[in-house]
Design an enzyme around this catalytic site. Structure first.
Site, PDB file in Angstrom:
ATOM      1  N   GLN A 117      16.771 -67.905 -21.382  1.00 44.10           N
ATOM      2  CA  GLN A 117      17.473 -68.691 -22.393  1.00 44.10           C
ATOM      3  C   GLN A 117      17.798 -70.095 -21.895  1.00 44.10           C
ATOM      4  O   GLN A 117      17.825 -71.050 -22.667  1.00 44.10           O
ATOM      5  CB  GLN A 117      18.748 -67.968 -22.828  1.00 44.10           C
ATOM      6  CG  GLN A 117      18.488 -66.642 -23.525  1.00 44.10           C
ATOM      7  CD  GLN A 117      17.537 -66.782 -24.707  1.00 44.10           C
ATOM      8  OE1 GLN A 117      17.830 -67.447 -25.695  1.00 44.10           O
ATOM      9  NE2 GLN A 117      16.379 -66.145 -24.611  1.00 44.10           N
TER      10      GLN A 117
ATOM     11  N   HIS B 205      47.454 -68.249 -71.259  1.00 42.42           N
ATOM     12  CA  HIS B 205      46.654 -67.129 -70.773  1.00 42.42           C
ATOM     13  C   HIS B 205      46.946 -65.880 -71.608  1.00 42.42           C
ATOM     14  O   HIS B 205      46.027 -65.176 -72.048  1.00 42.42           O
ATOM     15  CB  HIS B 205      46.981 -66.834 -69.304  1.00 42.42           C
ATOM     16  CG  HIS B 205      46.337 -67.756 -68.323  1.00 42.42           C
ATOM     17  ND1 HIS B 205      46.532 -69.112 -68.347  1.00 42.42           N
ATOM     18  CD2 HIS B 205      45.501 -67.493 -67.282  1.00 42.42           C
ATOM     19  CE1 HIS B 205      45.844 -69.661 -67.358  1.00 42.42           C
ATOM     20  NE2 HIS B 205      45.204 -68.707 -66.699  1.00 42.42           N
TER      21      HIS B 205
ATOM     22  N   ASP C 147      13.851 -62.522 -29.844  1.00 40.82           N
ATOM     23  CA  ASP C 147      13.346 -63.835 -30.231  1.00 40.82           C
ATOM     24  C   ASP C 147      12.044 -63.739 -31.007  1.00 40.82           C
ATOM     25  O   ASP C 147      11.707 -64.652 -31.769  1.00 40.82           O
ATOM     26  CB  ASP C 147      13.134 -64.696 -28.982  1.00 40.82           C
ATOM     27  CG  ASP C 147      14.428 -65.281 -28.446  1.00 40.82           C
ATOM     28  OD1 ASP C 147      15.418 -65.309 -29.195  1.00 40.82           O
ATOM     29  OD2 ASP C 147      14.444 -65.716 -27.280  1.00 40.82           O
TER      30      ASP C 147
ATOM     31  N   HIS D  65      15.423 -73.073 -22.801  1.00 41.07           N
ATOM     32  CA  HIS D  65      15.388 -73.679 -24.129  1.00 41.07           C
ATOM     33  C   HIS D  65      15.787 -75.150 -24.092  1.00 41.07           C
ATOM     34  O   HIS D  65      15.170 -75.994 -24.737  1.00 41.07           O
ATOM     35  CB  HIS D  65      16.348 -72.941 -25.075  1.00 41.07           C
ATOM     36  CG  HIS D  65      15.722 -71.791 -25.793  1.00 41.07           C
ATOM     37  ND1 HIS D  65      14.923 -71.943 -26.896  1.00 41.07           N
ATOM     38  CD2 HIS D  65      15.790 -70.461 -25.571  1.00 41.07           C
ATOM     39  CE1 HIS D  65      14.523 -70.769 -27.324  1.00 41.07           C
ATOM     40  NE2 HIS D  65      15.034 -69.840 -26.533  1.00 41.07           N
TER      41      HIS D  65
ATOM     42  N   GLU E 267      26.112 -65.806 -28.725  1.00 36.87           N
ATOM     43  CA  GLU E 267      24.964 -65.686 -29.632  1.00 36.87           C
ATOM     44  C   GLU E 267      24.171 -64.420 -29.293  1.00 36.87           C
ATOM     45  O   GLU E 267      23.885 -63.598 -30.157  1.00 36.87           O
ATOM     46  CB  GLU E 267      24.071 -66.917 -29.479  1.00 36.87           C
ATOM     47  CG  GLU E 267      22.807 -66.872 -30.321  1.00 36.87           C
ATOM     48  CD  GLU E 267      21.852 -67.992 -29.994  1.00 36.87           C
ATOM     49  OE1 GLU E 267      20.996 -68.299 -30.837  1.00 36.87           O
ATOM     50  OE2 GLU E 267      21.946 -68.575 -28.883  1.00 36.87           O
ATOM     51  N   HIS E 268      23.819 -64.287 -28.027  1.00 37.87           N
ATOM     52  CA  HIS E 268      23.100 -63.104 -27.541  1.00 37.87           C
ATOM     53  C   HIS E 268      23.944 -62.396 -26.492  1.00 37.87           C
ATOM     54  O   HIS E 268      24.394 -63.029 -25.531  1.00 37.87           O
ATOM     55  CB  HIS E 268      21.778 -63.491 -26.881  1.00 37.87           C
ATOM     56  CG  HIS E 268      20.879 -64.345 -27.712  1.00 37.87           C
ATOM     57  ND1 HIS E 268      20.699 -65.697 -27.478  1.00 37.87           N
ATOM     58  CD2 HIS E 268      20.101 -64.030 -28.775  1.00 37.87           C
ATOM     59  CE1 HIS E 268      19.835 -66.179 -28.358  1.00 37.87           C
ATOM     60  NE2 HIS E 268      19.469 -65.206 -29.173  1.00 37.87           N
TER      61      HIS E 268
END
Length: 436
Positions: free
Chosen positions: A262, A424, A365, A265, A331-332
Site C-alpha cells: 500500500q 397543517h 484491490d 501507491h 481504509e484497509h
C-alpha cells in the site's frame, strides 16, 4: 518506520484518537488547494481544465472529450491476459454488488394505511479514475459496476490525460471503460475533474452529475468535500491506508510485504502495524527495510513509510489493539491473528476487513469481488465504502384511504395546534368538512 509505544498507558477515547498517526498538515493544505481549483473550473470551465492539464500532467492541445475510436482502439489492443483479468473482476464485483441492492418493502401501518420503502437510483453519476503514479484500470470496474447494478442511467468517466500517451487517457483504463459499455469519457484529472463533473462544462457537452465517486489522492478527496452539497459524493477515498493488527505468531515477511504494497501507491500513503509483540515489531521493521530496497518504487515507499502517517504501534494486549484500530478506522484492516475469524467482530470501524494471512489487501484491490473504493482519514467510523447503495436513494411512498386518515385525524390536529401550525390540521379537516 517510527515506533509509537502505547504500552502501560490508560488512554481515554480522545487520547487514543490523538495517538493515531495522520498526515494532518498535508490534508489541510490539500483542502485549500482543491477548493480553489474547483472554483476555477466552475468559473472558467474548459479553459481552466486545459491550464491544469498543462500544469499538472504536461499535456496540451489534447481532446478532453474522448472520441469513440480511442475507446475502440484501446479495447482492440489490450493484452489478452489483462482483458481476461478485467472480465473476471467485472463478474466478481457484479456479484458482490448485487447483494447491496435492497428489495422494496411494504409496511401495513393499519387498515388502508401503507408505506412502501423503495430504492431509486440516481439519474447520472460521474466516476473518477486515478492515472498519476498508478493508472488504476481496476478502479473503472470498482466504480462503474456498482452504479450499473444500482440501475444508474447515465455514467460519465474522467481520468487524467497522459503525456506518455500523447494526451490520451491510459489505454488500459479506456479498455476497461469500453468493456463496460461506457462511451462518455473525459481526459481530465485531479480536483479539476471533480469540479467539472459536479458543475458540468457546456463546451465539452458535459452535463452535471448527481453523484461523484472514485478514489484519488488527498486533492481528489478534498475536491469532493468542496462540491458536497452541490452533488452527492461517496466517502473521501484519499491517499490509501493499511493497518495490520498482528500477534506474536504472525509472519513478519507477509506483514512487511503488505505494508509495502500500500505504501507504493503514493508518498502520502499510510502504513501502520499494531502489535503486542515487540519481537514481531522488530522482525517486521527488518523485513520492511530489506523488501523496500528490492521493490520497484523503493523511493516512493521509503517516503511513505518514514512519514508521520506511518508507524509501528506497540500495545499492551488485544483489547488495546482493538481500541486503537477502531479509533484509527483504517481504509484497509488486515488481521494477522491466530483467531482472526473470531476476533473480527471486535473490529467495528474499517472500510474493509481482511482475515488471516492469506487474504491480503491486494486481493481486495483486484479480484476479491469486494470494492476497493473505501473511506480514508478516519471516515470508516461513520461512512461505508463504495457500493451499489452509493447510487441509491431510499424513498417512502405513503398511501392512506379516507378511513385510515380518519383514525389519525384527531392526532394530527392536536399536534399541529401545539406546534403552532394550524394550517397543517386544517389540511386534514378539509377532507372531512363539506365544501359550501
Amino acid at each position: 518506520m517510527r515506533t509509537i509505544d502505547l504500552r502501560g498507558q490508560e488512554l481515554s477515547a480522545a487520547a487514543m484518537l490523538a495517538a493515531v498517526p495522520r498526515a494532518v498538515q498535508a490534508r489541510a493544505e490539500a483542502l485549500d488547494t482543491a477548493a480553489r481549483i474547483v472554483d476555477d473550473v466552475h468559473r472558467r470551465g474548459e479553459e481552466s481544465l486545459r491550464e491544469q492539464a498543462e500544469r499538472f500532467d504536461g499535456v496540451s492541445g489534447h481532446e478532453i472529450r474522448v472520441p469513440a475510436e480511442h475507446l475502440a482502439e484501446a479495447l482492440a489492443s489490450v493484452d489478452p491476459r489483462v482483458r481476461a483479468a478485467l472480465e473476471a473482476a467485472i463478474d466478481r464485483v457484479r456479484r458482490g454488488s448485487a447483494a447491496q441492492v435492497p428489495d422494496s418493502r411494504t409496511t401495513e401501518i393499519g387498515p388502508g394505511a401503507r408505506i412502501v420503502q423503495r430504492w431509486q437510483p440516481v439519474d447520472r453519476v460521474g466516476v473518477y479514475i486515478p492515472g498519476g503514479k498508478a493508472a488504476l484500470a481496476s478502479s473503472v470496474v470498482m466504480n462503474v459496476v456498482p452504479a450499473q447494478v444500482a440501475g444508474v442511467r447515465s455514467i460519465a468517466l474522467a481520468s487524467p490525460a497522459q503525456s506518455a500517451h500523447a494526451g490520451r487517457i491510459d489505454p488500459t483504463i479506456l479498455a476497461a471503460a469500453a468493456l463496460l459499455g461506457i462511451d462518455e469519457v473525459y481526459a481530465m484529472g485531479g480536483a479539476g475533474a471533480i469540479g467539472a463533473l459536479a458543475w458540468g462544462v457546456d463546451s465539452l457537452g458535459l452535463d452535471p452529475v448527481d453523484v461523484v465517486a472514485g478514489p484519488g489522492n488527498n486533492y481528489v478527496a478534498s475536491a469532493k468535500r468542496a462540491v458536497a452539497g452541490i452533488v452527492g459524493t461517496d466517502s473521501e477515498a484519499g491517499a490509501t491506508e493499511i493497518l495490520i493488527v498482528a500477534d506474536a505468531d504472525a509472519d513478519p515477511v507477509l506483514v512487511a510485504a503488505d505494508l509495502i504494497s500500500q505504501a507504493e501507491h503514493d508518498e502520502q500513503a499510510s502504513a501502520v502495524l499494531v502489535t503486542d509483540s515487540p519481537e514481531l515489531a522488530e522482525r517486521v521493521a527488518e523485513q520492511v527495510s530489506t523488501l523496500t530496497a528490492r521493490t520497484r518504487h523503493s523511493a516512493r515507499v521509503q517516503v511513505s513509510l518514514s512519514g508521520p502517517q506511518s508507524a509501528i504501534v506497540l500495545v499492551d494486549d488485544r483489547a488495546m489493539a482493538v481500541a486503537f484500530s477502531n479509533a484509527y478506522a483504517p481504509e484497509h484492516l488486515e488481521l494477522h491473528l491466530a483467531d482472526a475469524d473470531e476476533a473480527a467482530g471486535d473490529f467495528t470501524s474499517a472500510g474493509a476487513v481482511f482475515l488471516g494471512d492469506q487474504t491480503p489487501v491486494s486481493l481486495g484491490d483486484y479480484m476479491a469481488g469486494s470494492n476497493h473504493v473505501l473511506p480514508t482519514g478516519g471516515q470508516a467510523r461513520y461512512a461505508p465504502g463504495l457500493g451499489a447503495y452509493t447510487f441509491l436513494r431510499p424513498q417512502q411512498v405513503i398511501s392512506y384511504d379516507r378511513e385510515a386518515l380518519a383514525l389519525v385525524r384527531e392526532g394530527v390536529v392536536a399536534l399541529a395546534e401545539i406546534e403552532g401550525l394550524p394550517a397543517h390540521g386544517e389540511a386534514v379537516e378539509a377532507r372531512f368538512t363539506a365544501v359550501s
